[in-house]
Design a protein around this motif. Sequence first.
Motif, PDB file in Angstrom:
ATOM      1  N   CYS A 192       0.820  -1.210   0.000  1.00 30.43           N
ATOM      2  CA  CYS A 192       0.000   0.000   0.000  1.00 30.43           C
ATOM      3  C   CYS A 192       0.849   1.252   0.000  1.00 30.43           C
ATOM      4  O   CYS A 192       1.898   1.301   0.617  1.00 30.43           O
ATOM      5  CB  CYS A 192      -0.899   0.041   1.227  1.00 30.43           C
ATOM      6  SG  CYS A 192      -2.240  -1.140   1.162  1.00 30.43           S
ATOM      7  N   ASN A 193       0.376   2.241  -0.710  1.00 30.84           N
ATOM      8  CA  ASN A 193       0.915   3.590  -0.621  1.00 30.84           C
ATOM      9  C   ASN A 193      -0.209   4.455  -0.087  1.00 30.84           C
ATOM     10  O   ASN A 193      -1.073   4.899  -0.843  1.00 30.84           O
ATOM     11  CB  ASN A 193       1.395   4.085  -1.987  1.00 30.84           C
ATOM     12  CG  ASN A 193       2.084   5.432  -1.903  1.00 30.84           C
ATOM     13  OD1 ASN A 193       1.699   6.282  -1.115  1.00 30.84           O
ATOM     14  ND2 ASN A 193       3.091   5.624  -2.735  1.00 30.84           N
ATOM     15  N   ASN A 194      -0.211   4.673   1.218  1.00 27.54           N
ATOM     16  CA  ASN A 194      -1.329   5.358   1.855  1.00 27.54           C
ATOM     17  C   ASN A 194      -1.484   6.795   1.385  1.00 27.54           C
ATOM     18  O   ASN A 194      -2.592   7.334   1.359  1.00 27.54           O
ATOM     19  CB  ASN A 194      -1.163   5.317   3.373  1.00 27.54           C
ATOM     20  CG  ASN A 194      -1.225   3.902   3.915  1.00 27.54           C
ATOM     21  OD1 ASN A 194      -1.928   3.065   3.365  1.00 27.54           O
ATOM     22  ND2 ASN A 194      -0.488   3.631   4.975  1.00 27.54           N
ATOM     23  N   ASN A 195      -0.372   7.431   1.026  1.00 31.81           N
ATOM     24  CA  ASN A 195      -0.449   8.820   0.577  1.00 31.81           C
ATOM     25  C   ASN A 195      -1.197   8.949  -0.741  1.00 31.81           C
ATOM     26  O   ASN A 195      -1.842   9.962  -1.005  1.00 31.81           O
ATOM     27  CB  ASN A 195       0.963   9.399   0.428  1.00 31.81           C
ATOM     28  CG  ASN A 195       1.684   9.511   1.761  1.00 31.81           C
ATOM     29  OD1 ASN A 195       1.041   9.690   2.787  1.00 31.81           O
ATOM     30  ND2 ASN A 195       2.996   9.391   1.755  1.00 31.81           N
ATOM     31  N   LYS A 196      -1.092   7.930  -1.581  1.00 29.19           N
ATOM     32  CA  LYS A 196      -1.742   7.971  -2.886  1.00 29.19           C
ATOM     33  C   LYS A 196      -2.971   7.075  -2.952  1.00 29.19           C
ATOM     34  O   LYS A 196      -3.545   6.891  -4.027  1.00 29.19           O
ATOM     35  CB  LYS A 196      -0.741   7.559  -3.976  1.00 29.19           C
ATOM     36  CG  LYS A 196       0.420   8.515  -4.124  1.00 29.19           C
ATOM     37  CD  LYS A 196       1.328   8.096  -5.271  1.00 29.19           C
ATOM     38  CE  LYS A 196       2.472   9.078  -5.462  1.00 29.19           C
ATOM     39  NZ  LYS A 196       3.363   8.687  -6.581  1.00 29.19           N
ATOM     40  N   ASN A 197      -3.375   6.500  -1.819  1.00 32.38           N
ATOM     41  CA  ASN A 197      -4.531   5.606  -1.777  1.00 32.38           C
ATOM     42  C   ASN A 197      -4.417   4.509  -2.828  1.00 32.38           C
ATOM     43  O   ASN A 197      -5.367   4.198  -3.547  1.00 32.38           O
ATOM     44  CB  ASN A 197      -5.829   6.384  -1.972  1.00 32.38           C
ATOM     45  CG  ASN A 197      -6.061   7.415  -0.895  1.00 32.38           C
ATOM     46  OD1 ASN A 197      -5.884   8.599  -1.120  1.00 32.38           O
ATOM     47  ND2 ASN A 197      -6.433   6.957   0.285  1.00 32.38           N
ATOM     48  N   SER A 198      -3.229   3.923  -2.906  1.00 33.09           N
ATOM     49  CA  SER A 198      -2.932   2.911  -3.928  1.00 33.09           C
ATOM     50  C   SER A 198      -2.664   1.563  -3.277  1.00 33.09           C
ATOM     51  O   SER A 198      -1.946   1.474  -2.274  1.00 33.09           O
ATOM     52  CB  SER A 198      -1.708   3.358  -4.741  1.00 33.09           C
ATOM     53  OG  SER A 198      -1.328   2.357  -5.655  1.00 33.09           O
ATOM     54  N   VAL A 199      -3.232   0.509  -3.854  1.00 32.15           N
ATOM     55  CA  VAL A 199      -3.031  -0.855  -3.353  1.00 32.15           C
ATOM     56  C   VAL A 199      -2.541  -1.726  -4.505  1.00 32.15           C
ATOM     57  O   VAL A 199      -3.184  -1.805  -5.549  1.00 32.15           O
ATOM     58  CB  VAL A 199      -4.336  -1.449  -2.773  1.00 32.15           C
ATOM     59  CG1 VAL A 199      -4.107  -2.887  -2.307  1.00 32.15           C
ATOM     60  CG2 VAL A 199      -4.851  -0.599  -1.628  1.00 32.15           C
ATOM     61  N   ASP A 200      -1.400  -2.375  -4.302  1.00 30.18           N
ATOM     62  CA  ASP A 200      -0.794  -3.213  -5.331  1.00 30.18           C
ATOM     63  C   ASP A 200      -0.821  -4.672  -4.888  1.00 30.18           C
ATOM     64  O   ASP A 200      -0.120  -5.063  -3.963  1.00 30.18           O
ATOM     65  CB  ASP A 200       0.647  -2.762  -5.585  1.00 30.18           C
ATOM     66  CG  ASP A 200       1.287  -3.503  -6.755  1.00 30.18           C
ATOM     67  OD1 ASP A 200       0.663  -4.453  -7.270  1.00 30.18           O
ATOM     68  OD2 ASP A 200       2.405  -3.140  -7.151  1.00 30.18           O
ATOM     69  N   ALA A 248     -11.455   0.972   1.902  1.00 32.73           N
ATOM     70  CA  ALA A 248     -12.583   1.530   1.147  1.00 32.73           C
ATOM     71  C   ALA A 248     -12.220   2.816   0.411  1.00 32.73           C
ATOM     72  O   ALA A 248     -12.910   3.191  -0.541  1.00 32.73           O
ATOM     73  CB  ALA A 248     -13.761   1.779   2.083  1.00 32.73           C
ATOM     74  N   ASP A 249     -11.157   3.503   0.836  1.00 31.52           N
ATOM     75  CA  ASP A 249     -10.788   4.759   0.194  1.00 31.52           C
ATOM     76  C   ASP A 249      -9.754   4.574  -0.918  1.00 31.52           C
ATOM     77  O   ASP A 249      -9.191   5.544  -1.423  1.00 31.52           O
ATOM     78  CB  ASP A 249     -10.252   5.753   1.233  1.00 31.52           C
ATOM     79  CG  ASP A 249      -9.016   5.232   1.946  1.00 31.52           C
ATOM     80  OD1 ASP A 249      -8.697   4.033   1.808  1.00 31.52           O
ATOM     81  OD2 ASP A 249      -8.364   6.029   2.650  1.00 31.52           O
ATOM     82  N   THR A 250      -9.505   3.327  -1.328  1.00 34.35           N
ATOM     83  CA  THR A 250      -8.534   3.041  -2.382  1.00 34.35           C
ATOM     84  C   THR A 250      -8.959   3.691  -3.698  1.00 34.35           C
ATOM     85  O   THR A 250     -10.106   3.574  -4.118  1.00 34.35           O
ATOM     86  CB  THR A 250      -8.392   1.514  -2.573  1.00 34.35           C
ATOM     87  OG1 THR A 250      -7.926   0.937  -1.352  1.00 34.35           O
ATOM     88  CG2 THR A 250      -7.409   1.197  -3.683  1.00 34.35           C
ATOM     89  N   LYS A 251      -7.992   4.351  -4.349  1.00 37.34           N
ATOM     90  CA  LYS A 251      -8.254   4.986  -5.636  1.00 37.34           C
ATOM     91  C   LYS A 251      -7.605   4.220  -6.791  1.00 37.34           C
ATOM     92  O   LYS A 251      -8.075   4.313  -7.924  1.00 37.34           O
ATOM     93  CB  LYS A 251      -7.753   6.429  -5.625  1.00 37.34           C
ATOM     94  CG  LYS A 251      -8.532   7.333  -4.685  1.00 37.34           C
ATOM     95  CD  LYS A 251      -8.032   8.769  -4.754  1.00 37.34           C
ATOM     96  CE  LYS A 251      -8.838   9.668  -3.831  1.00 37.34           C
ATOM     97  NZ  LYS A 251      -8.342  11.070  -3.876  1.00 37.34           N
ATOM     98  N   LYS A 252      -6.547   3.479  -6.493  1.00 40.04           N
ATOM     99  CA  LYS A 252      -5.863   2.689  -7.522  1.00 40.04           C
ATOM    100  C   LYS A 252      -5.675   1.268  -6.998  1.00 40.04           C
ATOM    101  O   LYS A 252      -5.079   1.068  -5.944  1.00 40.04           O
ATOM    102  CB  LYS A 252      -4.505   3.306  -7.863  1.00 40.04           C
ATOM    103  CG  LYS A 252      -3.712   2.502  -8.889  1.00 40.04           C
ATOM    104  CD  LYS A 252      -2.356   3.155  -9.168  1.00 40.04           C
ATOM    105  CE  LYS A 252      -1.544   2.347 -10.173  1.00 40.04           C
ATOM    106  NZ  LYS A 252      -0.219   2.977 -10.433  1.00 40.04           N
ATOM    107  N   LEU A 253      -6.186   0.296  -7.733  1.00 41.58           N
ATOM    108  CA  LEU A 253      -6.096  -1.105  -7.329  1.00 41.58           C
ATOM    109  C   LEU A 253      -5.478  -1.919  -8.458  1.00 41.58           C
ATOM    110  O   LEU A 253      -6.025  -1.978  -9.563  1.00 41.58           O
ATOM    111  CB  LEU A 253      -7.474  -1.661  -6.975  1.00 41.58           C
ATOM    112  CG  LEU A 253      -7.544  -3.139  -6.581  1.00 41.58           C
ATOM    113  CD1 LEU A 253      -6.629  -3.439  -5.400  1.00 41.58           C
ATOM    114  CD2 LEU A 253      -8.975  -3.542  -6.270  1.00 41.58           C
ATOM    115  N   VAL A 254      -4.336  -2.541  -8.169  1.00 44.11           N
ATOM    116  CA  VAL A 254      -3.596  -3.313  -9.166  1.00 44.11           C
ATOM    117  C   VAL A 254      -3.714  -4.798  -8.825  1.00 44.11           C
ATOM    118  O   VAL A 254      -3.238  -5.235  -7.772  1.00 44.11           O
ATOM    119  CB  VAL A 254      -2.116  -2.895  -9.217  1.00 44.11           C
ATOM    120  CG1 VAL A 254      -1.381  -3.668 -10.307  1.00 44.11           C
ATOM    121  CG2 VAL A 254      -1.997  -1.398  -9.455  1.00 44.11           C
ATOM    122  N   LEU A 255      -4.349  -5.565  -9.698  1.00 46.39           N
ATOM    123  CA  LEU A 255      -4.565  -6.999  -9.478  1.00 46.39           C
ATOM    124  C   LEU A 255      -4.043  -7.828 -10.652  1.00 46.39           C
ATOM    125  O   LEU A 255      -4.449  -8.978 -10.828  1.00 46.39           O
ATOM    126  CB  LEU A 255      -6.059  -7.278  -9.284  1.00 46.39           C
ATOM    127  CG  LEU A 255      -6.660  -6.792  -7.968  1.00 46.39           C
ATOM    128  CD1 LEU A 255      -8.159  -6.638  -8.083  1.00 46.39           C
ATOM    129  CD2 LEU A 255      -6.310  -7.739  -6.818  1.00 46.39           C
TER     130      LEU A 255
END
Length: 322
Positions: free
Chosen positions: A36-44, A59-66
């Motif tokens: 996670c990059n909490n500053n950018k709301n990104s989850v890889d 729930a506040d994730t803006k970018k999700l990489v799957l």
Amino acid sequence: MMGPVLAACLLIILSTAWISQANEALCKKDGGVCSCNNNKNSVDCSSKRLTAIPSNIPADTKKLVLNYNKLRELEPTAFHRLTKLRLLYLNDNQLKSLPEGVFDKLTKLTRLDLDYNQLKRVPDGVFDKLTNLKELWLQNNQLQSLPKGVFDKLTSLKELSLSNNQLKSVPEEAFDSLVQISEVQLYDNPWDCSCRDILYLRNWIREKQGNVSNIEAAECAVDNKAVLDITEKDAASDCVSPNTTTAIPTSTTTPASVIYDDIHEIKVPQENFQKFLGYQEPDHLPTQPQCLMSISGYLGLMMSLMLTSAAILYVFHFLKKA
């Protein structure tokens, strides 16, 4: 006799705390199943051999990489909590279909990557709620047809890739609502230029030529003639079902490999446990990245186990005295 009761309660509390801590370990900046990059709301969550989407993505994730996982299917509500999602990458998986309504809550989504899967079709209206979508990537699938009106609501779309599929034609008015479109990739499809259905695509390419890039690369399956150049005489046939093959199967015997694959995909009782840990198969040991946890998480886990063991010993001690 209150001692054993209190110890049992302590055991339950510690077990609950351990499960909660394991859940939180999914998405920590310094480790866990996903990064996670909490500053950018990104989850890889890429390259984790996941067979299901983790249920506790913030729930506040803006970018999700799957991408680069083993996803074969999606739950209809898989993304319904992620209403702030803007970028969703599902490429390089094994998706064979999409459930209806799976993207309905993603009204802020601007990019959706579904390329390099095994999709043969998409449901009616599956993209209807994605009114802010700017990029849609569907190349390198097995799409045989597109439902009528599938892109009608995507008035903000700028880039669309349909290359490397099995499309023989597109429905009438398929691209008419794409008023912002600047690039459409149509190459490496077996466009059937003998059917009248292809004339809509030909006319649209002629109209948009010079304004929409890559559309001229669409070629007929038979002679590699550009769809742009076909004539009404070329497309004289009134094909009943242009998106289905006329080839007659040479055998009705089911290959052994198909039978094995069907058996191999039978769900087992441990499925939920596997989904949580990200295992690929029931008999497949987890890889090192899947089992890694942050140092703080590891220490917390060890402390929980020690306290749990102490509580168990405490219970046995009182029961023996009783």
